[in-house]
Scaffold this motif. Structure first.
Motif: not given
Length: 347
Positions: A30-35, A108-110
């Protein structure tokens, strides 16, 4: 300060699976997709300044020191095992950058979900054991090498995808993307890039649809699962829709493909979808119940009908009558679950 790992890897996975439907935790994919940036650094003062010691990003950050206000105090995290001062802690953070304000924010919002805390060799991520408990740290990677292997795997996917930009002609760029579509997890991104070349996109999208009709191809969600997207985390549909509007939704490569083809196909193809409709009719008329003898992807058929229900053409209601007749004639050859789903969406 040394932080003792709380769980063994096996026990960690067991706990995470048990809480998968209700609690968040650090998720590398998840982190790699959006970072925009993956940064390793050390917190150097009580204002949240971080000295960057290693930049894992595809496009490197120019700054060597950044400030993130949340890292000024451990009170912003409530993580067991971390005291009131964060100064001296080494971390890896997954961030996006607001180019207008120059500020960083967690993907991730957090911040808890977008940060790894380094303890000697171990890379620890935050989890919650209950909705009312503080975050706790668990070892995700026992060493830098383990962490970098995971990053390398993602980089290989990413580099394979962006390689299409090395070709000068649109034909070669699209052909390259077409050749990797079946095995590459970035299917929605591939469709988006092919769609941009409207003159040549239809023929390639048709062939890609043919592959999807005849076999179920794994999407990014399956190869690189992202557990932030579980709807059960949300209190109500409005909260989910708000999150969905920011891009955190499950992929639907069928919807993307149908939409792309409809957008680029010429007008003489009955809104650009006749070829798909003919394929669905033929598949429904010839598919067999046994999974070993079936040559057609049930999910493709169901998603196409859902798409047409949501984007009906003038003749769609008449086509649904024909499809219902096909179901009546061939239901004995379908699985019970497939027949039920077809009946529901063809009402």
């Amino acid at each position: 300060m040394k932080m003792k790992p709380l769980l063994s890897l096996v026990f960690l996975l067991t706990v995470l699976m048990a809480h998968a439907a209700e609690l968040p935790w650090f998720d590398i994919n998840c982190n790699l997709r959006k970072a925009d940036y993956v940064l390793e650094g050390k917190i150097i003062d009580d204002k949240g300044k971080i000295e960057i010691t290693h930049d894992y990003s595809q496009v490197k950050l120019k700054e060597t020191v950044i400030q993130i206000d949340q890292f000024a105090s451990a009170e912003n995290f409530k993580i067991s095992g971390i005291d009131s001062s964060l100064v001296g802690h080494s971390i890896v953070i997954f961030v996006k950058k607001d180019t207008l304000q120059g500020k960083f924010f967690p993907v991730g919002g957090y911040w808890e979900l977008s940060t790894l805390w380094i303890d000697e060799e171990a890379y620890n991520g935050a989890i919650q054991n209950s909705t009312i408990s503080d975050w706790e740290l668990a070892t995700y990677y026992k060493s830098r090498i383990e962490f970098e292997i995971v990053l390398k795997n993602w980089e290989i996917f990413n580099q394979a995808f962006i390689h299409f930009k090395n070709y000068e002609s649109p034909e070669n760029r699209v052909y390259y993307l077409y050749t990797i579509f079946n095995w590459h997890p970035f299917k929605t991104e591939i469709i988006e890039e092919i769609k941009k070349e409207k003159e040549i996109a239809p023929q390639f999208l048709e062939n890609m649809a043919w592959n999807l009709l005849h076999q179920r191809l794994p999407a990014k969600q399956e190869i690189c699962p992202c557990n932030w997207w579980r709807k059960i985390w949300f209190k109500n549909i409005y909260e989910y829709k708000e999150y969905e509007s920011r891009g955190y939704v499950l992929e639907n490569i069928y919807l993307d493909l149908f939409s792309a083809y409809k957008e680029v196909a010429s007008n003489d193809k009955e809104d650009g979808l006749a070829i798909f409709l003919d394929a669905v009719k033929y598949g429904m008329s010839t598919m067999m119940k046994s999974q070993w003898s079936s040559e057609y992807n049930e999910e493709f058929i169901l998603e196409f009908i859902k798409f047409m229900n949501a984007n009906p053409t003038d003749g769609w209601e008449g086509q649904k009558v024909i499809l219902r007749e096909i179901v009546t004639t061939n239901a004995s050859h379908y699985s019970e679950a497939f027949t039920k789903k077809l009946t529901e969406i063809l009402k």
